[in-house]
Motif scaffolding. Structure first.
Motif, PDB file in Angstrom:
ATOM      1  N   ALA A 206      78.598  -9.773 -21.088  1.00  0.00           N
ATOM      2  CA  ALA A 206      78.247  -9.435 -22.467  1.00  0.00           C
ATOM      3  C   ALA A 206      76.899 -10.061 -22.811  1.00  0.00           C
ATOM      4  O   ALA A 206      76.721 -11.274 -22.665  1.00  0.00           O
ATOM      5  CB  ALA A 206      79.324  -9.914 -23.434  1.00  0.00           C
ATOM      6  N   LEU A 207      75.964  -9.231 -23.244  1.00  0.00           N
ATOM      7  CA  LEU A 207      74.663  -9.698 -23.720  1.00  0.00           C
ATOM      8  C   LEU A 207      74.679  -9.614 -25.236  1.00  0.00           C
ATOM      9  O   LEU A 207      74.882  -8.532 -25.803  1.00  0.00           O
ATOM     10  CB  LEU A 207      73.538  -8.838 -23.139  1.00  0.00           C
ATOM     11  N   ILE A 208      74.472 -10.738 -25.911  1.00  0.00           N
ATOM     12  CA  ILE A 208      74.624 -10.825 -27.365  1.00  0.00           C
ATOM     13  C   ILE A 208      73.349 -11.403 -27.976  1.00  0.00           C
ATOM     14  O   ILE A 208      72.840 -12.421 -27.524  1.00  0.00           O
ATOM     15  CB  ILE A 208      75.827 -11.714 -27.758  1.00  0.00           C
ATOM     16  N   ALA A 209      72.848 -10.726 -29.024  1.00  0.00           N
ATOM     17  CA  ALA A 209      71.712 -11.220 -29.799  1.00  0.00           C
ATOM     18  C   ALA A 209      72.165 -11.394 -31.240  1.00  0.00           C
ATOM     19  O   ALA A 209      72.586 -10.426 -31.881  1.00  0.00           O
ATOM     20  CB  ALA A 209      70.535 -10.253 -29.718  1.00  0.00           C
ATOM     21  N   SER A 210      72.106 -12.627 -31.740  1.00  0.00           N
ATOM     22  CA  SER A 210      72.542 -12.938 -33.105  1.00  0.00           C
ATOM     23  C   SER A 210      71.312 -13.219 -33.951  1.00  0.00           C
ATOM     24  O   SER A 210      70.687 -14.273 -33.815  1.00  0.00           O
ATOM     25  CB  SER A 210      73.486 -14.144 -33.099  1.00  0.00           C
ATOM     26  N   MET A 211      70.972 -12.263 -34.834  1.00  0.00           N
ATOM     27  CA  MET A 211      69.748 -12.374 -35.627  1.00  0.00           C
ATOM     28  C   MET A 211      70.020 -12.011 -37.077  1.00  0.00           C
ATOM     29  O   MET A 211      71.093 -11.504 -37.418  1.00  0.00           O
ATOM     30  CB  MET A 211      68.658 -11.479 -35.027  1.00  0.00           C
ATOM     31  N   ASN A 213      68.579  -9.760 -38.949  1.00  0.00           N
ATOM     32  CA  ASN A 213      68.302  -8.377 -39.313  1.00  0.00           C
ATOM     33  C   ASN A 213      69.051  -7.448 -38.371  1.00  0.00           C
ATOM     34  O   ASN A 213      69.030  -7.632 -37.149  1.00  0.00           O
ATOM     35  CB  ASN A 213      66.791  -8.113 -39.249  1.00  0.00           C
ATOM     36  N   VAL A 214      69.720  -6.445 -38.918  1.00  0.00           N
ATOM     37  CA  VAL A 214      70.554  -5.540 -38.120  1.00  0.00           C
ATOM     38  C   VAL A 214      69.701  -4.753 -37.120  1.00  0.00           C
ATOM     39  O   VAL A 214      70.002  -4.702 -35.924  1.00  0.00           O
ATOM     40  CB  VAL A 214      71.329  -4.577 -39.039  1.00  0.00           C
ATOM     41  N   ASP A 215      68.630  -4.120 -37.607  1.00  0.00           N
ATOM     42  CA  ASP A 215      67.780  -3.310 -36.727  1.00  0.00           C
ATOM     43  C   ASP A 215      67.114  -4.158 -35.654  1.00  0.00           C
ATOM     44  O   ASP A 215      66.938  -3.714 -34.517  1.00  0.00           O
ATOM     45  CB  ASP A 215      66.717  -2.577 -37.553  1.00  0.00           C
ATOM     46  N   LEU A 216      66.728  -5.386 -36.016  1.00  0.00           N
ATOM     47  CA  LEU A 216      66.086  -6.275 -35.043  1.00  0.00           C
ATOM     48  C   LEU A 216      67.060  -6.658 -33.931  1.00  0.00           C
ATOM     49  O   LEU A 216      66.720  -6.598 -32.749  1.00  0.00           O
ATOM     50  CB  LEU A 216      65.564  -7.524 -35.745  1.00  0.00           C
ATOM     51  N   ALA A 217      68.264  -7.055 -34.303  1.00  0.00           N
ATOM     52  CA  ALA A 217      69.254  -7.454 -33.295  1.00  0.00           C
ATOM     53  C   ALA A 217      69.586  -6.285 -32.372  1.00  0.00           C
ATOM     54  O   ALA A 217      69.662  -6.446 -31.149  1.00  0.00           O
ATOM     55  CB  ALA A 217      70.514  -7.966 -33.987  1.00  0.00           C
ATOM     56  N   LYS A 218      69.773  -5.105 -32.946  1.00  0.00           N
ATOM     57  CA  LYS A 218      70.117  -3.924 -32.152  1.00  0.00           C
ATOM     58  C   LYS A 218      68.971  -3.533 -31.215  1.00  0.00           C
ATOM     59  O   LYS A 218      69.184  -3.292 -30.022  1.00  0.00           O
ATOM     60  CB  LYS A 218      70.452  -2.761 -33.079  1.00  0.00           C
ATOM     61  N   SER A 219      67.754  -3.483 -31.735  1.00  0.00           N
ATOM     62  CA  SER A 219      66.601  -3.090 -30.908  1.00  0.00           C
ATOM     63  C   SER A 219      66.345  -4.101 -29.799  1.00  0.00           C
ATOM     64  O   SER A 219      66.044  -3.721 -28.666  1.00  0.00           O
ATOM     65  CB  SER A 219      65.353  -2.948 -31.791  1.00  0.00           C
ATOM     66  N   PHE A 220      66.466  -5.377 -30.124  1.00  0.00           N
ATOM     67  CA  PHE A 220      66.164  -6.391 -29.118  1.00  0.00           C
ATOM     68  C   PHE A 220      67.159  -6.334 -27.966  1.00  0.00           C
ATOM     69  O   PHE A 220      66.765  -6.347 -26.805  1.00  0.00           O
ATOM     70  CB  PHE A 220      66.171  -7.782 -29.746  1.00  0.00           C
ATOM     71  N   VAL A 221      68.449  -6.279 -28.261  1.00  0.00           N
ATOM     72  CA  VAL A 221      69.434  -6.332 -27.182  1.00  0.00           C
ATOM     73  C   VAL A 221      69.386  -5.059 -26.339  1.00  0.00           C
ATOM     74  O   VAL A 221      69.575  -5.101 -25.120  1.00  0.00           O
ATOM     75  CB  VAL A 221      70.845  -6.580 -27.764  1.00  0.00           C
ATOM     76  N   GLU A 222      69.096  -3.908 -26.957  1.00  0.00           N
ATOM     77  CA  GLU A 222      69.010  -2.655 -26.197  1.00  0.00           C
ATOM     78  C   GLU A 222      67.794  -2.649 -25.266  1.00  0.00           C
ATOM     79  O   GLU A 222      67.870  -2.151 -24.141  1.00  0.00           O
ATOM     80  CB  GLU A 222      68.945  -1.468 -27.153  1.00  0.00           C
ATOM     81  N   ASN A 223      66.687  -3.178 -25.721  1.00  0.00           N
ATOM     82  CA  ASN A 223      65.486  -3.226 -24.874  1.00  0.00           C
ATOM     83  C   ASN A 223      65.575  -4.345 -23.850  1.00  0.00           C
ATOM     84  O   ASN A 223      65.029  -4.210 -22.747  1.00  0.00           O
ATOM     85  CB  ASN A 223      64.238  -3.407 -25.749  1.00  0.00           C
ATOM     86  N   PRO A 324      78.111   0.130 -25.401  1.00  0.00           N
ATOM     87  CA  PRO A 324      76.790  -0.040 -26.019  1.00  0.00           C
ATOM     88  C   PRO A 324      76.911  -0.719 -27.381  1.00  0.00           C
ATOM     89  O   PRO A 324      78.014  -1.009 -27.863  1.00  0.00           O
ATOM     90  CB  PRO A 324      76.296   1.405 -26.144  1.00  0.00           C
ATOM     91  N   VAL A 325      75.767  -0.951 -27.995  1.00  0.00           N
ATOM     92  CA  VAL A 325      75.761  -1.541 -29.342  1.00  0.00           C
ATOM     93  C   VAL A 325      76.360  -0.548 -30.332  1.00  0.00           C
ATOM     94  O   VAL A 325      75.965   0.616 -30.368  1.00  0.00           O
ATOM     95  CB  VAL A 325      74.326  -1.908 -29.765  1.00  0.00           C
ATOM     96  N   THR A 326      77.307  -0.996 -31.101  1.00  0.00           N
ATOM     97  CA  THR A 326      77.963  -0.137 -32.088  1.00  0.00           C
ATOM     98  C   THR A 326      77.753  -0.716 -33.478  1.00  0.00           C
ATOM     99  O   THR A 326      77.802  -1.922 -33.684  1.00  0.00           O
ATOM    100  CB  THR A 326      79.470  -0.017 -31.803  1.00  0.00           C
ATOM    101  N   LEU A 327      77.515   0.177 -34.440  1.00  0.00           N
ATOM    102  CA  LEU A 327      77.356  -0.219 -35.835  1.00  0.00           C
ATOM    103  C   LEU A 327      78.652   0.039 -36.594  1.00  0.00           C
ATOM    104  O   LEU A 327      79.384   0.971 -36.274  1.00  0.00           O
ATOM    105  CB  LEU A 327      76.205   0.575 -36.479  1.00  0.00           C
ATOM    106  N   PRO A 328      78.984  -0.753 -37.614  1.00  0.00           N
ATOM    107  CA  PRO A 328      78.226  -1.917 -38.105  1.00  0.00           C
ATOM    108  C   PRO A 328      78.385  -3.122 -37.189  1.00  0.00           C
ATOM    109  O   PRO A 328      79.401  -3.268 -36.519  1.00  0.00           O
ATOM    110  CB  PRO A 328      78.858  -2.178 -39.473  1.00  0.00           C
ATOM    111  N   LEU A 329      77.353  -3.968 -37.187  1.00  0.00           N
ATOM    112  CA  LEU A 329      77.394  -5.163 -36.359  1.00  0.00           C
ATOM    113  C   LEU A 329      78.290  -6.223 -36.994  1.00  0.00           C
ATOM    114  O   LEU A 329      78.487  -6.251 -38.210  1.00  0.00           O
ATOM    115  CB  LEU A 329      75.984  -5.736 -36.186  1.00  0.00           C
ATOM    116  N   TYR A 330      78.827  -7.079 -36.145  1.00  0.00           N
ATOM    117  CA  TYR A 330      79.647  -8.188 -36.645  1.00  0.00           C
ATOM    118  C   TYR A 330      78.753  -9.156 -37.410  1.00  0.00           C
ATOM    119  O   TYR A 330      77.721  -9.612 -36.912  1.00  0.00           O
ATOM    120  CB  TYR A 330      80.320  -8.899 -35.477  1.00  0.00           C
ATOM    121  N   ALA A 331      79.114  -9.457 -38.636  1.00  0.00           N
ATOM    122  CA  ALA A 331      78.303 -10.306 -39.506  1.00  0.00           C
ATOM    123  C   ALA A 331      78.974 -11.662 -39.700  1.00  0.00           C
ATOM    124  O   ALA A 331      80.182 -11.739 -39.963  1.00  0.00           O
ATOM    125  CB  ALA A 331      78.078  -9.636 -40.861  1.00  0.00           C
TER     126      ALA A 331
END
Length: 366
Positions: A206-211, A213-223, A324-331
């Protein structure tokens, strides 16, 4: 012994030690405490309200923001290069290269986790271009703008507040300001990024990015997962790729030599069709022999190159995205407990002040 003496002895035997209280004394003290609280209830209530208000103001002014966790679950499958060791070994020996097949797994266990969070890999991800809400950004600039680093680490640094990358830049080309900026960004991402095994009995990662901003976390982990896959594949197949490059150069060289020899032979035959001199026949024989030898070498090299390219494909590690990354992200919402702590502190302080006040009052009466 007289009854009076018996009663006195009995009372003496039933007397409590100095460090113990009788039930009557406990009830009396409880009533006295209740009376003291009633008499000082305004002071106690005031302390609780004031402390609670201070805690509320602390909660309201807190800079902690909600953190969103983007997670990708994937499986890393090793290449099948080990099954090709014999063929590649024989092929390498034919050209004097020795064993050239890479190990089946270049990084394993904790090594892969540390590699995934290494600075070169993170910076490759940050230098990618992403599209967010139909607008293209350099990921590092989008991170600066939405990660919260401007409000925390760079709050008092005017130069870094205005800093942005104009284009993707390699580390060797950084200037001093870029080096300072990337040092802060890498340190922050190191805390925000994590990679771990999903289950002890499973090979899923599991690769996890906790940030923030929703779009930032999603874009970073996907790239970042794409960067890891590309860079890992490049390193995993490095030896075989070098051998493939060498054989490709050898095939081109043999082709040029073969073409030149065949052209010489054809030209010689055209000019000397009726030659019967032994020297002329010897030269023709040499050209024919060289052409035949180079032809065999060329076809052998072409066949070896094709086999090596197929082996290179088989050896490449396979990244399979399981989830893959699924929305909504865990907050994760920051807990605001300053007001509750203020109520508790106010209660304790109020009791302490009332105790000191009553003690001084009793001393004054005495």
């Amino acid at each position: 012994m007289t009854p009076t003496n018996q009663t006195g002895n009995l009372a003496a035997n039933n007397a409590l030690p100095p460090d113990q209280l009788s039930p009557k004394e406990v009830i009396a003290r409880a009533k006295n405490f209740q009376y003291i609280i009633k008499r000082n209830w305004m002071l106690l209530a005031g302390m609780i309200v004031i402390s609670g208000l201070i805690g509320y103001l602390i909660d309201a002014s807190s800079t902690k923001k909600t953190v969103y966790a983007a997670k990708i679950i994937f499986n890393l499958g090793g290449g099948s290069g080990s099954s090709q060791m014999a063929d590649l070994g024989a092929l390498a020996s034919a050209f004097g290269l020795g064993q050239a097949a890479p190990e089946a797994s270049l990084f394993t266990g904790d090594n892969f986790m540390l590699y995934s969070k290494s600075i070169p890999v993170i910076e490759k991800t940050l230098m990618k271009t992403v599209v967010v809400n139909d607008t293209s950004y350099l990921l590092v600039n989008y991170y600066i703008q939405h990660s919260g680093i401007l409000d925390k680490e760079w709050e008092e640094d005017t130069a870094l507040q205005k800093f942005r990358f104009k284009q993707p830049t390699l580390r060797k080309d950084y200037n001093k300001l870029q080096i300072a900026a990337m040092a802060d960004i890498n340190a922050r991402i190191s805390d925000e990024l994590s990679i771990k095994q999903v289950d002890r009995k499973s090979s899923f990662m599991a690769l996890i990015a906790s940030m923030e901003n929703v779009d930032l976390a999603k874009s970073f982990v996907e790239n970042h997962i794409v960067t890891i896959e590309d860079d890992y594949r490049l390193k995993q197949t490095k030896k075989t790729t070098e051998m493939e490059r060498f054989l490709s150069h050898r095939v081109d060289s043999l082709y040029r030599q073969l073409s030149g020899t065949e052209n010489q032979l054809a030209s010689y035959l055209n000019q000397n069709q009726q030659v019967v001199v032994a020297e002329g026949q010897l030269k023709q024989s040499r050209l024919s022999r060289s052409s035949t030898f180079l032809t065999q070498q060329y076809y052998t090299a072409v066949s070896s190159l094709d086999n090596l390219r197929l082996s290179l494909i088989r050896e490449q590690p396979l990244f399979t995205i399981i989830e893959p990354v699924t929305l909504p992200l865990y907050a994760t919402i920051p807990a605001k407990i300053a007001m509750q702590a203020g109520f508790a502190i106010g209660l304790v302080l109020g009791i302490v002040i009332i105790f000191i006040r009553e003690t001084l009052r009793n001393m004054a009466k005495n």
